[in-house]
Design an enzyme around this catalytic site. Structure first.
Site, PDB file in Angstrom:
ATOM      1  N   GLN A  48       3.037   9.758   1.014  1.00  0.00           N
ATOM      2  CA  GLN A  48       4.256   9.239   1.352  1.00  0.00           C
ATOM      3  C   GLN A  48       5.152   9.477   0.136  1.00  0.00           C
ATOM      4  O   GLN A  48       6.210   9.147   0.146  1.00  0.00           O
ATOM      5  CB  GLN A  48       4.086   7.703   1.376  1.00  0.00           C
ATOM      6  CG  GLN A  48       3.235   7.271   2.755  1.00  0.00           C
ATOM      7  CD  GLN A  48       3.317   5.728   2.803  1.00  0.00           C
ATOM      8  OE1 GLN A  48       1.979   5.245   2.097  1.00  0.00           O
ATOM      9  NE2 GLN A  48       4.306   4.974   3.296  1.00  0.00           N
TER      10      GLN A  48
ATOM     11  N   CYS B 202       6.035  -0.272   7.190  1.00  0.00           N
ATOM     12  CA  CYS B 202       5.586   1.035   6.434  1.00  0.00           C
ATOM     13  C   CYS B 202       6.973   1.409   5.719  1.00  0.00           C
ATOM     14  O   CYS B 202       8.114   1.588   6.195  1.00  0.00           O
ATOM     15  CB  CYS B 202       5.077   2.224   7.382  1.00  0.00           C
ATOM     16  SG  CYS B 202       4.706   3.708   6.476  1.00  0.00           S
ATOM     17  N   LEU B 203       6.648   1.797   4.331  1.00  0.00           N
ATOM     18  CA  LEU B 203       7.604   2.183   3.776  1.00  0.00           C
ATOM     19  C   LEU B 203       8.405   3.547   4.063  1.00  0.00           C
ATOM     20  O   LEU B 203       9.600   3.796   3.862  1.00  0.00           O
ATOM     21  CB  LEU B 203       7.281   2.409   2.185  1.00  0.00           C
ATOM     22  CG  LEU B 203       6.727   0.926   1.579  1.00  0.00           C
ATOM     23  CD1 LEU B 203       6.306   1.355   0.031  1.00  0.00           C
ATOM     24  CD2 LEU B 203       7.739  -0.025   1.546  1.00  0.00           C
TER      25      LEU B 203
ATOM     26  N   GLY C  72       0.863  -1.174  -0.024  1.00  0.00           N
ATOM     27  CA  GLY C  72      -0.007  -0.072  -0.037  1.00  0.00           C
ATOM     28  C   GLY C  72       0.970   1.094   0.005  1.00  0.00           C
ATOM     29  O   GLY C  72       1.950   1.183   0.500  1.00  0.00           O
TER      30      GLY C  72
ATOM     31  N   HIS D  99      -2.443   7.637   7.134  1.00  0.00           N
ATOM     32  CA  HIS D  99      -1.445   8.181   6.422  1.00  0.00           C
ATOM     33  C   HIS D  99      -2.235   9.500   5.768  1.00  0.00           C
ATOM     34  O   HIS D  99      -1.574  10.698   6.015  1.00  0.00           O
ATOM     35  CB  HIS D  99      -0.865   7.775   5.014  1.00  0.00           C
ATOM     36  CG  HIS D  99       0.173   6.935   5.657  1.00  0.00           C
ATOM     37  ND1 HIS D  99       1.713   7.419   6.249  1.00  0.00           N
ATOM     38  CD2 HIS D  99       0.660   5.658   5.475  1.00  0.00           C
ATOM     39  CE1 HIS D  99       2.244   6.374   6.499  1.00  0.00           C
ATOM     40  NE2 HIS D  99       1.886   5.167   5.929  1.00  0.00           N
TER      41      HIS D  99
ATOM     42  N   HIS E  84      -4.415   1.300   7.457  1.00  0.00           N
ATOM     43  CA  HIS E  84      -2.939   1.921   7.504  1.00  0.00           C
ATOM     44  C   HIS E  84      -2.664   3.176   6.737  1.00  0.00           C
ATOM     45  O   HIS E  84      -2.430   4.123   7.029  1.00  0.00           O
ATOM     46  CB  HIS E  84      -2.176   0.922   7.125  1.00  0.00           C
ATOM     47  CG  HIS E  84      -0.617   1.081   7.199  1.00  0.00           C
ATOM     48  ND1 HIS E  84       0.124   0.671   8.173  1.00  0.00           N
ATOM     49  CD2 HIS E  84      -0.044   2.056   6.287  1.00  0.00           C
ATOM     50  CE1 HIS E  84       1.490   1.348   7.880  1.00  0.00           C
ATOM     51  NE2 HIS E  84       1.358   2.057   6.756  1.00  0.00           N
ATOM     52  N   GLU E  85      -3.442   2.857   5.419  1.00  0.00           N
ATOM     53  CA  GLU E  85      -3.263   4.123   4.319  1.00  0.00           C
ATOM     54  C   GLU E  85      -4.131   5.091   4.765  1.00  0.00           C
ATOM     55  O   GLU E  85      -3.688   6.437   4.349  1.00  0.00           O
ATOM     56  CB  GLU E  85      -3.521   3.700   2.873  1.00  0.00           C
ATOM     57  CG  GLU E  85      -2.434   2.414   2.657  1.00  0.00           C
ATOM     58  CD  GLU E  85      -1.012   2.617   2.794  1.00  0.00           C
ATOM     59  OE1 GLU E  85      -0.488   3.883   2.846  1.00  0.00           O
ATOM     60  OE2 GLU E  85      -0.188   1.629   3.135  1.00  0.00           O
TER      61      GLU E  85
END
Length: 186
Positions: free
Chosen positions: A50, A100-101, A45, A146, A142-143
């Site tokens: 991000q 997480c990236l 994701g 963000h 999660h996204e």
């Protein structure tokens, strides 16, 4: 085009992302670039904040992984969520190990509901309301966090965050190595 992913500590990750309208320029190109970026970093994701865009756009994609060859196959499921809104949380809350990236090399158990009802537009500006379950529900939550200026470490206990403080500070100061390009807060 692979975009740089911003790291923990970058101010864009703490902003509430703004909704877009159907006339947002080059939306499909942005979505394609976000998928390419996400897959290049082995993510499932990616939210627009991000990649340093404070807009409400998310891509989610799942690719089968072959342990014998250490490779990923073609995407088996892809989702584009524009202006997503979680309407309802359902089911039992369960812990699941998340990463997480934007917070590389940190994986922690996070408690989230096992299902959500999410309303969103796709890249063709068609409205959908889905019941997301399992891993898809986890990634949606999660996204969307963000998009609301949160990262998964915000959902950890104060004690756990304190234990991670040095590692998080290292990420924020650029002391991290990744296989993908990152843009730090410098």
């Amino acid at each position: 085009m692979i975009l740089p992913i911003i790291g923990y500590g970058h101010p864009t990750l703490r902003k509430t992302a703004q909704p877009i309208d159907k006339d947002y320029p080059n939306l499909k190109e942005l979505v394609a670039n976000m998928f390419e970026t996400m897959y290049a970093a082995d993510g499932v994701g990616l939210a627009a904040p991000q990649v340093d865009l404070s807009i409400r756009v998310v891509v989610i994609g799942f690719r089968p992984y072959d342990e014998k060859t250490d490779t990923y196959g073609d995407a088996s499921e892809e989702h584009v969520l524009v202006n997503p809104e979680i309407l309802e949380y359902r089911g039992e809350k369960k812990f699941f190990n998340e990463g997480c990236l934007s917070v590389p090399d940190i994986h922690e158990d996070v408690l989230r509901p096992e299902s959500v009802v999410v309303k969103y537009y796709d890249a063709d500006w068609v409205e959908h309301t889905d019941v997301a379950q399992g891993l898809y529900a986890r990634v949606v939550q999660h996204e969307v966090d963000h998009l609301d200026g949160k990262v998964f470490t915000d959902r950890l206990s104060n004690l756990r965050r304190t234990m991670l403080r040095r590692r998080l500070n290292d990420i924020a100061s650029g002391k991290v190595r990744t296989r993908y390009r990152m843009k730090m807060n410098k």
